[in-house]
Write a protein that holds these residues in place. Structure first.
Motif, short mmCIF file in Angstrom:
data_model
loop_
_atom_site.label_atom_id
_atom_site.label_comp_id
_atom_site.label_asym_id
_atom_site.label_seq_id
_atom_site.Cartn_x
_atom_site.Cartn_y
_atom_site.Cartn_z
N PHE A 42 0.78 -1.24 0.00
CA PHE A 42 0.00 0.00 0.00
C PHE A 42 0.81 1.29 0.00
CE2 PHE A 42 0.21 -1.80 4.29
CZ PHE A 42 0.89 -0.80 4.98
N GLY A 43 2.14 1.24 -0.04
CA GLY A 43 2.93 2.46 -0.02
C GLY A 43 2.81 3.14 1.34
N LEU A 44 2.66 4.47 1.36
CA LEU A 44 2.44 5.19 2.61
C LEU A 44 0.98 4.98 2.99
CD1 LEU A 44 3.32 7.11 4.87
CD2 LEU A 44 2.78 9.02 3.35
N GLU A 45 0.75 4.40 4.14
CA GLU A 45 -0.60 4.06 4.56
C GLU A 45 -1.53 5.26 4.47
OE1 GLU A 45 -2.24 1.10 7.87
OE2 GLU A 45 -1.14 2.81 8.69
N GLY A 46 -2.66 5.07 3.79
CA GLY A 46 -3.65 6.12 3.63
C GLY A 46 -3.50 6.96 2.37
N ASP A 47 -2.40 6.75 1.61
CA ASP A 47 -2.20 7.50 0.38
C ASP A 47 -2.73 6.67 -0.80
OD1 ASP A 47 -0.66 9.98 -0.76
OD2 ASP A 47 -0.16 8.30 -2.09
N PHE A 48 -3.52 7.29 -1.64
CA PHE A 48 -4.19 6.56 -2.72
C PHE A 48 -3.23 5.97 -3.75
CE2 PHE A 48 -3.34 10.09 -5.39
CZ PHE A 48 -3.55 9.68 -6.68
N ARG A 49 -2.09 6.58 -3.99
CA ARG A 49 -1.22 6.16 -5.08
C ARG A 49 -0.45 4.87 -4.79
NH1 ARG A 49 0.40 8.29 -9.67
NH2 ARG A 49 -0.24 10.40 -9.26
N GLY A 50 -0.26 4.52 -3.54
CA GLY A 50 0.62 3.41 -3.20
C GLY A 50 0.08 2.01 -3.38
N LEU A 51 -1.22 1.87 -3.59
CA LEU A 51 -1.80 0.53 -3.68
C LEU A 51 -1.29 -0.25 -4.88
CD1 LEU A 51 -5.53 1.26 -2.81
CD2 LEU A 51 -3.79 0.23 -1.34
N ARG A 52 -0.87 -1.49 -4.62
CA ARG A 52 -0.46 -2.37 -5.72
C ARG A 52 -1.71 -2.88 -6.43
NH1 ARG A 52 4.87 -5.11 -5.94
NH2 ARG A 52 6.14 -4.10 -4.40
N ARG A 53 -1.62 -2.94 -7.75
CA ARG A 53 -2.72 -3.45 -8.54
C ARG A 53 -2.29 -4.76 -9.19
NH1 ARG A 53 -2.82 1.60 -7.70
NH2 ARG A 53 -4.64 2.90 -7.74
N PRO A 54 -3.19 -5.75 -9.23
CA PRO A 54 -2.83 -7.05 -9.81
C PRO A 54 -2.29 -6.91 -11.23
CG PRO A 54 -4.99 -7.15 -8.76
CD PRO A 54 -4.58 -5.70 -8.76
N GLY A 55 -1.16 -7.57 -11.47
CA GLY A 55 -0.58 -7.58 -12.81
C GLY A 55 0.16 -6.32 -13.20
N LYS A 56 0.27 -5.35 -12.30
CA LYS A 56 0.95 -4.09 -12.62
C LYS A 56 2.01 -3.81 -11.57
CE LYS A 56 0.25 0.63 -13.93
NZ LYS A 56 -0.63 1.73 -14.13
N GLU A 57 3.25 -3.71 -12.01
CA GLU A 57 4.36 -3.42 -11.10
C GLU A 57 4.34 -1.92 -10.78
OE1 GLU A 57 7.23 -4.69 -8.63
OE2 GLU A 57 6.10 -5.98 -9.97
N PRO A 58 4.25 -1.54 -9.51
CA PRO A 58 4.17 -0.11 -9.16
C PRO A 58 5.49 0.63 -9.40
CG PRO A 58 4.39 -1.42 -7.19
CD PRO A 58 4.27 -2.39 -8.34
N LYS A 59 5.38 1.88 -9.86
CA LYS A 59 6.57 2.71 -10.06
C LYS A 59 6.59 3.89 -9.11
CE LYS A 59 7.65 1.56 -14.75
NZ LYS A 59 8.35 1.98 -15.91
N ARG A 60 5.42 4.27 -8.60
CA ARG A 60 5.36 5.45 -7.74
C ARG A 60 4.53 5.19 -6.49
NH1 ARG A 60 3.84 10.62 -11.23
NH2 ARG A 60 3.50 11.33 -9.12
N GLN A 61 4.86 4.14 -5.75
CA GLN A 61 4.15 3.87 -4.51
C GLN A 61 4.42 4.96 -3.48
OE1 GLN A 61 5.46 -0.29 -3.73
NE2 GLN A 61 3.33 -0.50 -3.11
N VAL A 62 5.65 5.43 -3.46
CA VAL A 62 6.07 6.49 -2.54
C VAL A 62 6.91 7.47 -3.35
CG1 VAL A 62 7.47 7.04 -0.50
CG2 VAL A 62 6.09 4.95 -0.54
#
Length: 166
Positions: A42-62
């Motif tokens: 989830f990145g920084l808890e409570g921040d919308f951008r950090g959530l991992r999505r199935p099949g997509k590698e996150p680039k900007r969790q934090v």
């Protein structure tokens, strides 16, 4: 004492966390925090951008913004603005942010892998005319990270470059 005083060499590899903020939705206001939890899912808890999505590698969790770059952008703009105008999660000082994907920064037990330079967007221009252009040089917009290992962090924590793969 200046943030970089006493450091040897041209690239400081330790610094300090001086700000933390999150937002619950894309255009929501930033909420400043004194401490928080960062997690792999989830990145920084409570921040919308950090959530991992199935099949997509996150680039900007934090996202991380350096005080030195922010102050340079504000100086070019001729205005002092709160760092949260940039809408980054972490605000650091006294450390040169890595500029290579794969480099790792650590805050306590938290390990963050640098994935991208965060390019300033139109939202910066909406916040202050000229800010988008003032943030473009020299990676002033900061870096985006993927969370490798989570944990608790707080304002004042040391931040360091943990490893620099060759």
């Amino acid at each position: 004492m200046p943030a970089c005083a006493g450091m040897t060499g041209s690239v400081p590899d330790t610094g300090r966390l001086i700000g933390m903020a999150r937002r619950e939705a894309k255009r929501a206001p930033m909420e400043a925090l004194e401490h928080g939890r960062i997690g792999v899912e989830f990145g920084l808890e409570g921040d919308f951008r950090g959530l991992r999505r199935p099949g997509k590698e996150p680039k900007r969790q934090v996202t991380i913004l350096a005080r030195e770059g922010w102050e340079a952008a504000c100086a070019d703009l001729g205005r002092d603005l709160p760092w949260t105008t940039r809408r980054a999660n972490l605000f650091v000082e006294g450390i040169a942010l890595p500029r290579r994907a794969g480099d790792v920064m650590a805050i306590g037990d938290v390990r963050l892998e640098i994935t991208v330079e965060v390019e300033p967007c139109e939202r910066m221009e909406e916040s202050a005319p000229g800010l988008q252009a003032a943030m473009r040089p020299d990676w002033r917009g900061g870096v985006g990270c993927r969370v490798l290992q989570g944990g608790e962090i707080a304002i004042g924590d040391a931040i360091r470059i943990e490893e620099r793969p060759q």
